[in-house]
Write a protein that holds these residues in place. Structure first.
Motif, PDB file in Angstrom:
ATOM      1  N   ALA B  75       0.817  -1.206   0.000  1.00 42.96           N
ATOM      2  CA  ALA B  75       0.000   0.000   0.000  1.00 42.96           C
ATOM      3  C   ALA B  75       0.855   1.263   0.000  1.00 42.96           C
ATOM      4  N   VAL B  76       2.041   1.162   0.566  1.00 43.73           N
ATOM      5  CA  VAL B  76       2.860   2.389   0.662  1.00 43.73           C
ATOM      6  C   VAL B  76       4.167   2.305  -0.137  1.00 43.73           C
ATOM      7  N   MET B  77       4.367   1.167  -0.823  1.00 46.71           N
ATOM      8  CA  MET B  77       5.676   1.015  -1.480  1.00 46.71           C
ATOM      9  C   MET B  77       5.818   1.920  -2.718  1.00 46.71           C
ATOM     10  N   ASN B  78       7.083   2.212  -3.028  1.00 45.17           N
ATOM     11  CA  ASN B  78       7.399   2.903  -4.284  1.00 45.17           C
ATOM     12  C   ASN B  78       7.385   1.839  -5.367  1.00 45.17           C
ATOM     13  N   ARG B  79       6.457   1.979  -6.324  1.00 50.46           N
ATOM     14  CA  ARG B  79       6.297   0.923  -7.327  1.00 50.46           C
ATOM     15  C   ARG B  79       7.298   1.044  -8.482  1.00 50.46           C
ATOM     16  N   GLN B  80       8.061   2.101  -8.454  1.00 50.31           N
ATOM     17  CA  GLN B  80       9.087   2.216  -9.512  1.00 50.31           C
ATOM     18  C   GLN B  80      10.485   2.335  -8.900  1.00 50.31           C
ATOM     19  N   PRO B  81      10.941   1.235  -8.336  1.00 57.30           N
ATOM     20  CA  PRO B  81      12.258   1.295  -7.699  1.00 57.30           C
ATOM     21  C   PRO B  81      13.365   1.333  -8.770  1.00 57.30           C
ATOM     22  N   LEU B  82      14.579   1.671  -8.339  1.00 54.65           N
ATOM     23  CA  LEU B  82      15.727   1.616  -9.242  1.00 54.65           C
ATOM     24  C   LEU B  82      16.167   0.162  -9.336  1.00 54.65           C
ATOM     25  N   VAL B  83      16.162  -0.384 -10.554  1.00 55.52           N
ATOM     26  CA  VAL B  83      16.581  -1.774 -10.738  1.00 55.52           C
ATOM     27  C   VAL B  83      17.725  -1.804 -11.758  1.00 55.52           C
ATOM     28  N   VAL B  84      18.799  -2.458 -11.385  1.00 57.11           N
ATOM     29  CA  VAL B  84      19.865  -2.656 -12.387  1.00 57.11           C
ATOM     30  C   VAL B  84      20.099  -4.146 -12.543  1.00 57.11           C
ATOM     31  N   ASP B  85      20.488  -4.511 -13.768  1.00 58.60           N
ATOM     32  CA  ASP B  85      20.768  -5.924 -14.017  1.00 58.60           C
ATOM     33  C   ASP B  85      22.184  -6.233 -13.539  1.00 58.60           C
ATOM     34  N   LEU B  86      22.355  -7.382 -12.937  1.00 67.14           N
ATOM     35  CA  LEU B  86      23.669  -7.768 -12.418  1.00 67.14           C
ATOM     36  C   LEU B  86      24.739  -7.760 -13.517  1.00 67.14           C
ATOM     37  N   ASP B  87      24.295  -8.055 -14.736  1.00 65.69           N
ATOM     38  CA  ASP B  87      25.275  -8.163 -15.820  1.00 65.69           C
ATOM     39  C   ASP B  87      25.619  -6.832 -16.498  1.00 65.69           C
ATOM     40  N   SER B  88      24.861  -5.797 -16.142  1.00 69.76           N
ATOM     41  CA  SER B  88      25.213  -4.521 -16.776  1.00 69.76           C
ATOM     42  C   SER B  88      26.525  -4.037 -16.151  1.00 69.76           C
ATOM     43  N   ASP B  89      27.259  -3.179 -16.917  1.00 73.12           N
ATOM     44  CA  ASP B  89      28.555  -2.801 -16.329  1.00 73.12           C
ATOM     45  C   ASP B  89      28.410  -1.621 -15.372  1.00 73.12           C
ATOM     46  N   MET B  90      29.423  -1.475 -14.581  1.00 77.64           N
ATOM     47  CA  MET B  90      29.410  -0.507 -13.485  1.00 77.64           C
ATOM     48  C   MET B  90      29.122   0.900 -13.985  1.00 77.64           C
ATOM     49  N   GLU B  91      29.751   1.208 -15.074  1.00 72.11           N
ATOM     50  CA  GLU B  91      29.613   2.525 -15.705  1.00 72.11           C
ATOM     51  C   GLU B  91      28.143   2.830 -16.006  1.00 72.11           C
ATOM     52  N   GLU B  92      27.548   1.872 -16.699  1.00 75.27           N
ATOM     53  CA  GLU B  92      26.148   1.981 -17.139  1.00 75.27           C
ATOM     54  C   GLU B  92      25.231   2.120 -15.927  1.00 75.27           C
ATOM     55  N   ALA B  93      25.461   1.229 -14.939  1.00 81.93           N
ATOM     56  CA  ALA B  93      24.633   1.219 -13.726  1.00 81.93           C
ATOM     57  C   ALA B  93      24.751   2.553 -13.014  1.00 81.93           C
ATOM     58  N   SER B  94      25.981   3.023 -12.902  1.00 84.69           N
ATOM     59  CA  SER B  94      26.202   4.260 -12.183  1.00 84.69           C
ATOM     60  C   SER B  94      25.531   5.425 -12.901  1.00 84.69           C
ATOM     61  N   HIS B  95      25.603   5.376 -14.231  1.00 90.69           N
ATOM     62  CA  HIS B  95      24.984   6.425 -15.022  1.00 90.69           C
ATOM     63  C   HIS B  95      23.464   6.439 -14.791  1.00 90.69           C
ATOM     64  N   TYR B  96      22.874   5.232 -14.840  1.00 95.57           N
ATOM     65  CA  TYR B  96      21.418   5.087 -14.665  1.00 95.57           C
ATOM     66  C   TYR B  96      20.992   5.568 -13.282  1.00 95.57           C
ATOM     67  N   ILE B  97      21.765   5.174 -12.275  1.00 92.45           N
ATOM     68  CA  ILE B  97      21.362   5.499 -10.907  1.00 92.45           C
ATOM     69  C   ILE B  97      21.516   6.980 -10.603  1.00 92.45           C
ATOM     70  N   THR B  98      22.673   7.554 -10.992  1.00 90.84           N
ATOM     71  CA  THR B  98      22.827   8.991 -10.704  1.00 90.84           C
ATOM     72  C   THR B  98      21.792   9.818 -11.461  1.00 90.84           C
ATOM     73  N   ALA B  99      21.349   9.323 -12.610  1.00 89.60           N
ATOM     74  CA  ALA B  99      20.359  10.085 -13.391  1.00 89.60           C
ATOM     75  C   ALA B  99      18.955   9.968 -12.777  1.00 89.60           C
ATOM     76  N   ASN B 100      18.667   8.829 -12.097  1.00 89.01           N
ATOM     77  CA  ASN B 100      17.282   8.595 -11.669  1.00 89.01           C
ATOM     78  C   ASN B 100      17.053   8.623 -10.169  1.00 89.01           C
ATOM     79  N   VAL B 101      18.129   8.633  -9.398  1.00 88.16           N
ATOM     80  CA  VAL B 101      17.929   8.552  -7.946  1.00 88.16           C
ATOM     81  C   VAL B 101      17.244   9.811  -7.434  1.00 88.16           C
ATOM     82  N   ARG B 102      16.393   9.609  -6.424  1.00 89.88           N
ATOM     83  CA  ARG B 102      15.716  10.777  -5.846  1.00 89.88           C
ATOM     84  C   ARG B 102      16.596  11.398  -4.790  1.00 89.88           C
ATOM     85  N   LEU B 103      16.564  12.715  -4.718  1.00 90.26           N
ATOM     86  CA  LEU B 103      17.402  13.407  -3.743  1.00 90.26           C
ATOM     87  C   LEU B 103      16.528  14.040  -2.672  1.00 90.26           C
ATOM     88  N   PRO B 104      16.895  14.066  -1.409  1.00102.12           N
ATOM     89  CA  PRO B 104      18.057  13.344  -0.877  1.00102.12           C
ATOM     90  C   PRO B 104      17.902  11.838  -1.057  1.00102.12           C
TER      91      PRO B 104
END
Lengths: 319, 422
Positions: B75-104
């Motif tokens: 009922a209270v969960m965020n239904r669009q969490p940040l998900v990365v695939d284990l096989d994606s590379d660090m660069e890609e993952a980091s790019h995706y996360i810094t672009a989409n993470v909520r601040l703070p």
């Protein structure tokens, strides 16, 4: 080199003539005083005037500076060779860049390099030698039967540890005159000596280093002991001091820097063969190929000792 | 191994039926202290996350716990969490996360493979890894930079050596020519001296014989004959020898002039920065380059009275030498080189103009570029003008060029003289 038809048949009367060319008048004055007692001395600061003088009278030796305005020494020597082929050509120069040294060999076919400042006694002796050869060339030639003529074996020996060189020589020689010349290949000193023992060699196409060892000594002794062999240097090394030694002490006929075009190689070999034939038919001309003997440089290296021993044992070939 | 493996924390997820109260208890436990959120997983699929932040919001609002405590976490969960695939590379993952993470930053991210939940990763860990990489890369860049610097220094050195080689060639010839006749003349003078000495002792012998108590006629006769034969010997005339000495002195003067100029030119014994008369510098450069110039061009000097310039003389000399040699090399057969100086209120201008081949517009744009050269291989490093440009710029000056194909080129170096500033 054939004698010109109008070769003077009178005996060399009076003093032989030497022509000095330098853009520094003081050099000329000094040389005039030095040589005036023994020679008729001509001198000029202009290359064009020098050519006119060569056309006008028999000149035994031409001594030219390299760096001169209007006409550089190499160009003067090249023209002198055409205008007066029996005039011995010497270059007297304060500094020689590589190109002009190579040019004076390939285009000027010079007899000797002399450096400024010169040693008076050595310079006198060199000029005397040049004049002596020029005077001998003047005498009517006693024809020597051509050994075999066109059918005689004219072997070519390639001295180089790179098989590419012998491939190149074989391919241009074969393409030009199939089956005419045997091309031997030596990649070490032993083979060079063996081939020289077994076969008559007309032209040697040689690198200056073999297996990391300097073989200029070999080329020099070769020329000293078998003066009618014509040596062509085909090398990757570019060093004007070495080249000056090669001309003064091995009278190399051509200098070619790798990589070389097939055409250039063929032209050099052809010219070398022609020179060889001329040398064989005229022992007198062979003296033109006399080389300086440098007692200080003989028998320094192990190679030099081996070569010296070899040539001592080798009986001179009949001409 | 996948790069993200190191960040993977295999935390047991919540099932969709679990209540908010149960989650609240979990967040209080010691082992969950590091987690910003917990994932809600159904059938191996991540459905969302509930963050500690969200929970605090519920618990802190009035009756929040009473109203929502027994409701499922969905009922209270965020239904669009940040998900990365284990096989994606660090660069890609980091790019995706810094672009989409909520601040703070209030949530971790989910790590899945092919859509199947594996665990979570902490954003802080990811940042730490990325920071490490950045540091590593900076070090690499720094290393590459220092390599570049040193190879640039080597190239500058080799350009210096190339110009030095040219200079040495010229100077060697310049010195060896007078040395040639000076040495020869000394040899000739010695010969003349030996001849004179022979004559002198013959005359002395004659005088002695003549003034002896009882003159011996036969001896005098013989002495006279030997003197006559000495006189008949072909030798130099005194006039010749006088000329010889004149030439010799001239040659020695010339050698010393070259050596003095060479020393002034390199200015090794001078302060690095000096108050310099550029007219004198130009004369020095002209002398050093004389051997190259005299065969190619007639040099015309048009010097004005100019104030001294504060500069590193050896560097400025190098610039002038470079411009002069270039001018000579631009001339095919024979031409003219004009060297001009003038001053205005702030600058001293030095112009080197030739009647050479000229430079077309396309080349003109590149002549100060490193390694740009139109000279044959082995003759130019393509750094001469680049270095000249740097030297002039370092002196607060300007170097300009104007050229027309077939007519020639004009280089102008302007250096501030400082007199106008005072």
């Amino acid at each position: 080199m054939a004698l010109p038809a109008h070769a003077p048949d009178r005996p060399p009367a009076g003093r032989p003539t030497v022509l000095f060319v330098d853009d520094e008048e003081r050099i000329l004055r000094s040389l005039r005083m030095m040589f005036a007692r023994d020679y008729k001395v001509l001198s000029t600061t202009s290359g064009h005037e020098a050519i006119d003088l060569l056309r006008g009278e028999r000149v035994h030796a031409l001594v030219s500076d390299q760096r001169m305005p209007i006409m550089p020494g190499v160009e003067l020597l090249r023209q002198a060779r055409q205008v007066s082929p029996n005039t011995m050509r010497l270059l007297l120069t304060g500094y020689s860049d590589f190109e002009s040294v190579a040019g004076s060999i390939n285009e000027g076919e010079i007899f000797r390099f002399v450096s400024k400042p010169w040693n008076a006694d050595e310079f006198r002796a060199t000029v005397a030698k040049a004049v002596d050869i020029a005077q001998q060339l003047e005498l009517p030639e006693v024809p020597v039967a051509r050994a075999g003529g066109a059918s005689g074996e004219e072997g070519i020996l390639v001295i180089d540890d790179d098989p590419g060189t012998v491939d190149l020589v074989r391919s241009v020689v074969e393409a030009h005159q199939p089956g005419r010349h045997r091309v031997d290949w030596a990649a070490d000193v032993e083979t060079v000596l063996r081939v020289l023992e077994e076969r008559e060699i007309a032209v040697v196409v040689s690198e200056v280093r073999l297996g990391g060892e300097d073989i200029t000594e070999l080329i020099k002794s070769l020329k000293r002991h078998q003066p009618h062999i014509v040596a062509l240097a085909l090398t990757g090394y570019q060093d004007s001091a070495m080249l000056i030694h090669l001309i003064n002490q091995a009278q190399i006929h051509r200098y070619m820097l790798k990589p070389v075009r097939p055409n250039t190689t063929l032209r050099a070999i052809e010219s070398g063969l022609e020179r060889h034939r001329a040398l064989k038919s005229s022992p007198r001309l062979t003296s033109r190929h006399q080389v300086e003997v440098m007692p200080s440089t003989t028998a320094h290296s192990a190679v030099a000792k081996r070569i010296l021993g070899f040539f001592r044992n080798l009986a001179p070939r009949p001409n | 191994m996948s790069e993200l493996q190191s960040l993977l924390v295999r935390v047991p997820p919540l099932s969709p039926e679990q209540t908010i109260n149960e989650l609240g208890d979990l967040f209080l436990r010691q082992e969950y202290r590091r987690f910003l959120c917990l994932p809600v997983v159904d059938n191996g699929q991540a459905r969302g996350v509930v963050s500690r932040d969200r929970m605090q919001g519920i618990y802190m609002s009035r009756y929040g716990r009473e109203l929502l405590g027994r409701k499922p976490v969905t009922a209270v969960m965020n239904r669009q969490p940040l998900v990365v695939d284990l096989d994606s590379d660090m660069e890609e993952a980091s790019h995706y996360i810094t672009a989409n993470v909520r601040l703070p930053i209030t949530e971790d991210f989910i790590i899945a493979r092919g859509g199947e939940y594996l665990g979570v990763g902490h954003v802080v860990d990811l940042l730490r890894v990325m920071q490490g990489r950045l540091r590593h890369r900076n070090e690499e860049v720094a290393r590459a930079y220092s390599r570049l610097k040193s190879s640039q220094a080597q190239l500058v050195q080799s350009e210096k050596m190339a110009s030095l080689g040219q200079m040495v060639a010229g100077v060697a010839h310049e010195i060896n020519t007078p040395l040639g006749y000076v040495k020869n003349n000394i040899g000739l003078a010695r010969e003349f001296f030996e001849h004179l000495r022979g004559q002198l002792s013959a005359y002395e012998g004659l005088i002695d014989a003549l003034t002896a108590g009882s003159p011996d006629e036969a001896d005098i006769e013989a002495r006279l004959a030997s003197i006559a034969s000495l006189r008949a010997e072909e030798g130099f005339s005194p006039e010749d020898v006088a000329g010889l000495f004149e030439d010799t002195v001239y040659g020695v003067d010339q050698i010393s002039e070259i050596v003095v100029n060479l020393r002034d030119f390199s200015r090794l014994d001078h302060a690095p920065v000096d108050s310099v008369d550029l007219n004198k510098s130009l004369d020095g450069a002209l002398l050093i380059a004389r051997n190259v110039l005299k065969h190619k061009a007639e040099v015309h000097k048009r010097y004005a009275e100019i104030p001294p310039v504060s500069c590193a003389p050896s560097q400025i000399n190098q610039v002038f030498l470079n411009l002069l040699t270039n001018a000579a090399q631009a001339i095919n057969e024979r031409g003219h080189i004009l060297v001009k100086t003038e001053a205005d209120a702030r600058y001293v201008h030095v112009t080197v103009q030739d009647t050479g081949r000229g430079i077309d517009q396309e080349q003109l744009a590149k002549i100060f570029d490193p390694f740009y050269t139109t000279k044959p291989v082995g003759q130019g490093t393509g750094l001469g003008l680049t270095i000249a440009y740097q030297i002039v710029e370092r002196h607060g000056g300007k170097i300009r060029v104007a050229s027309r194909v077939g007519e020639g080129s004009k280089f102008c170096v302007s250096l501030p003289h400082g007199r106008g500033l005072n």
